[in-house]
Write an enzyme that holds these catalytic residues in place. Structure first.
Site, PDB file in Angstrom:
ATOM      1  N   GLU A 290      -4.350   7.279  -5.884  1.00  0.00           N
ATOM      2  CA  GLU A 290      -4.275   6.550  -7.149  1.00  0.00           C
ATOM      3  C   GLU A 290      -5.437   6.941  -8.064  1.00  0.00           C
ATOM      4  O   GLU A 290      -6.589   6.899  -7.630  1.00  0.00           O
ATOM      5  CB  GLU A 290      -4.268   5.039  -6.884  1.00  0.00           C
TER       6      GLU A 290
ATOM      7  N   ARG B 267       0.849  -1.179   0.000  1.00  0.00           N
ATOM      8  CA  ARG B 267       0.000   0.000   0.000  1.00  0.00           C
ATOM      9  C   ARG B 267       0.890   1.236   0.000  1.00  0.00           C
ATOM     10  O   ARG B 267       1.906   1.295   0.708  1.00  0.00           O
ATOM     11  CB  ARG B 267      -0.928   0.020   1.227  1.00  0.00           C
TER      12      ARG B 267
ATOM     13  N   HIS C 274      -0.470   0.017 -10.072  1.00  0.00           N
ATOM     14  CA  HIS C 274      -1.215  -0.867  -9.172  1.00  0.00           C
ATOM     15  C   HIS C 274      -1.697  -2.121  -9.914  1.00  0.00           C
ATOM     16  O   HIS C 274      -2.883  -2.483  -9.876  1.00  0.00           O
ATOM     17  CB  HIS C 274      -2.409  -0.138  -8.553  1.00  0.00           C
TER      18      HIS C 274
END
Length: 320
Positions: A265, A236, A287
């Site tokens: 994000e 994370r 991601h």
């Protein structure tokens, strides 16, 4: 058992249409939406018995108004965007998905490691810019290459993903050290994080984001690492102070970083870790470590299973 469902953010499931169709078919009826704003969300869940979400927030107010709601299905592992305390108080079950991306994330972790230690981005530019073609030698060793063998890898977070990373690291001949988070008593075969950082060649993060791990890597902690070390984060973004990491890289206090996750994000174009000055020190991906075709299919299949677990009264993968 017949259940009426609503899928709030189909686009965020990032799965094949046929797999999502299989999930939808688990219900008597399912309303499907590509995305939902907070205002739309309140209306769309009002009469649903099941809500499916992979990032769309569910607040106490929204949940309180959804009088028929019995089950929340999370398309992933993290559920911090759902007011799970409110769900618990309202008697709403919440199920998530687990360990579907273990192999995918471990593989991506090593992709980032190898991109850094083998200077892949730099060598790619060397070939594309014709520098190699203009050289007088059959190879152009213009960038450093460092073998993983005998390098010390410090793993933070030793769940299924951390264990898979350890196995891959051992196959490369690396020396693996397991870190204990600050404030926790030392367990067998683990060492205090701050004691391991000065000897680490690579640090890889695989712990969840909690109050204990938020901004775990401060400027002070990054300063404990060797200037030749690399930091890999597929966990994370908020575990790392991104500004401090950018400064450490810019000042040569850290050799490089492989980053698949950010605090926000997608990150802003002006994000310090994406600056042109750091292009040779930061390998950034959007991601996607979890996102192999196999992992995405496993995730949706687990969601289908979770519907059966709920109707059968089983607690496998039930959070609350």
């Amino acid at each position: 058992m017949s259940l009426r469902a609503v899928l709030l953010d189909e686009d965020q499931l990032i799965a094949e249409k046929e797999d999502i169709d299989r999930l939808v078919q688990a219900f008597t009826h399912c309303d499907r939406f590509a995305a939902s704003t907070p205002e739309q969300c309140a209306t769309r869940i009002r009469f649903a018995e099941v809500v499916i979400t992979n990032g769309t927030p569910l607040t106490r107010e929204q949940l309180s108004q959804a009088r028929h709601l019995r089950l929340i299905l999370i398309g992933g592992t993290g559920y911090e965007y759902v007011d799970h305390q409110a769900a618990s108080e309202l008697g709403i079950a919440l199920y998530n998905c687990r360990e579907y991306g273990v192999d995918s994330i471990a593989q991506h972790t090593f992709a980032l490691m190898l991109a850094l230690t083998n200077s892949i981005s730099q060598f790619q530019r060397t070939v594309r810019s014709q520098q190699w073609q203009q050289a007088d030698t059959f190879c152009l060793l213009s960038e450093p290459i460092s073998e993983l063998k005998d390098k010390t890898l410090v793993i933070i977070g030793f769940g299924a993903i951390g264990q898979r990373v350890q196995a891959l690291a051992q196959a490369f001949g690396m020396v693996v050290k397991l870190a204990e988070l600050p404030g926790r008593p030392l367990r067998p075969e683990r060492s205090a994080l701050d004691a391991l950082l000065p000897i680490a060649d690579i640090v890889s993060l695989h712990c969840p984001l909690t109050d204990q791990t938020r901004t775990l890597f401060t400027a002070e902690r990054l300063a404990l690492m060797k200037p030749s070390a690399f930091l890999i984060n597929t966990a994370r973004g908020a575990i790392v102070d991104e500004q401090a990491l950018a400064q450490a890289l810019a000042k040569g206090r850290l050799a490089g970083a492989g980053i698949d996750v950010f605090c926000d994000e997608p990150p802003a174009p002006s994000h310090p870790l994406l600056s042109e000055a750091l292009r040779d020190k930061v390998i950034a991906t959007p991601h996607v470590a979890w996102g192999s075709a196999q992992a995405r299919q496993k995730m949706v299949y687990q969601m289908v299973e979770n519907v059966s677990h709920f109707t059968d009264g089983k607690r496998l993968r039930r959070v609350i």
